[in-house]
Design an enzyme around this catalytic site. Sequence first.
Site, PDB file in Angstrom:
ATOM      1  CD  GLU A   1      -2.636   1.239   2.635  1.00 36.97           C
ATOM      2  OE1 GLU A   1      -3.037   0.128   3.044  1.00 36.97           O
ATOM      3  OE2 GLU A   1      -2.897   2.313   3.211  1.00 36.97           O
TER       4      GLU A   1
ATOM      5  CD  GLU B   1      -3.239   7.578   5.490  1.00 38.17           C
ATOM      6  OE1 GLU B   1      -4.258   6.980   5.891  1.00 38.17           O
ATOM      7  OE2 GLU B   1      -2.077   7.251   5.806  1.00 38.17           O
TER       8      GLU B   1
END
Length: 346
Positions: free
Chosen positions: A234, A239
């Site tokens: 990932e 974020e």
Amino acid sequence: MKNLRISLFIMLVSFLFAACGKKNEGLGSVGTPPTGLDLKAVVSTNGSGSVAFTATATNAVSYEFDFGNGNFQNSTNGTVTYKYPAEGTFTAKVTAKSSSGHTASKSLPVTISFATGGTTPTWSEEFNTDGAPNPSVWGYDLGAGGWGNNELEYYTDRPTNVIVSGGTLKINLKKEDYMGSAYTSARLKSDQKFAFKYGRLEIKAKLPAGGGTWPAIWMLGSNYATSPWPACGEIDIMEHVGNQLNKIFGTLHYPGHSGANGNGANTTIPTATTDFHVYAVDWSATSIKISVDGTVFQTVANDASLPFNQNFFIILNVAMGGNFGGAVDPAVTGGTMEIDYIRLYQ
């Protein structure tokens, strides 16, 4: 006699004022102004945003450079190098000054791009067509819980939660009771529609604010069905959590680095929720670099032992609360992650 003295005094004062006036008039015309002013700008091709400016003029003793974004710099030799923190086209201006204080100015446009793989993307989503996102590129994860993240929203594909309008994609988090959840939002994915291996991926986005909001721009290995996470790998390009306003996280997850043990770093962007910024990953067989506005803040060496040498697809979502989003401010009734474009350079 008294009147004669008064008259002579008035004449003397008038003469002195006239002389001073003429003297001051002459000061403005003393000296030579700068002539033949020329301005050149060489934009770096390495995607750094760096520009080398050169100004020349006859009779100039100093130069003031206005970079067109509120920043200025002075130079005595007419050369400066400036690194733009954001993409765009800016009107740069130089003002040359002579020893007598006379000035001359010249402007030119400067276009900044953080792309390093060429000037034309090999693939892009510009979000210029109003309506639902392009179904040939985007599908959806639907449901609640955030797939193990304990999120509070229910992901839908409704226009109220995801829409393209005015040249941007908008993912809207809303506070509402829906299917047993207290919030709704959307999670788009290009799984089985578009995936790629290696290159520079850029996403220009503006993020939501508010305690509990958790927008993310990330990628997942396409082989997740046969190599379940974290074995598939990932790459979290961006974020942000509203409880840590303006702190941007870039993280890689893979075996040995799952969950809170991700291989990550962070940087602070003071206007992450009020302005658009370019979030990017430069991904190759030897390294993965995550950046904001051309400034790399996370680098991980890549090699054949890691799961980052296969096709990955893109995921875009706005979560609420959960393991990373944290405590929710009850006053927050919604928030939007707005994406101007996604561009891939290979």
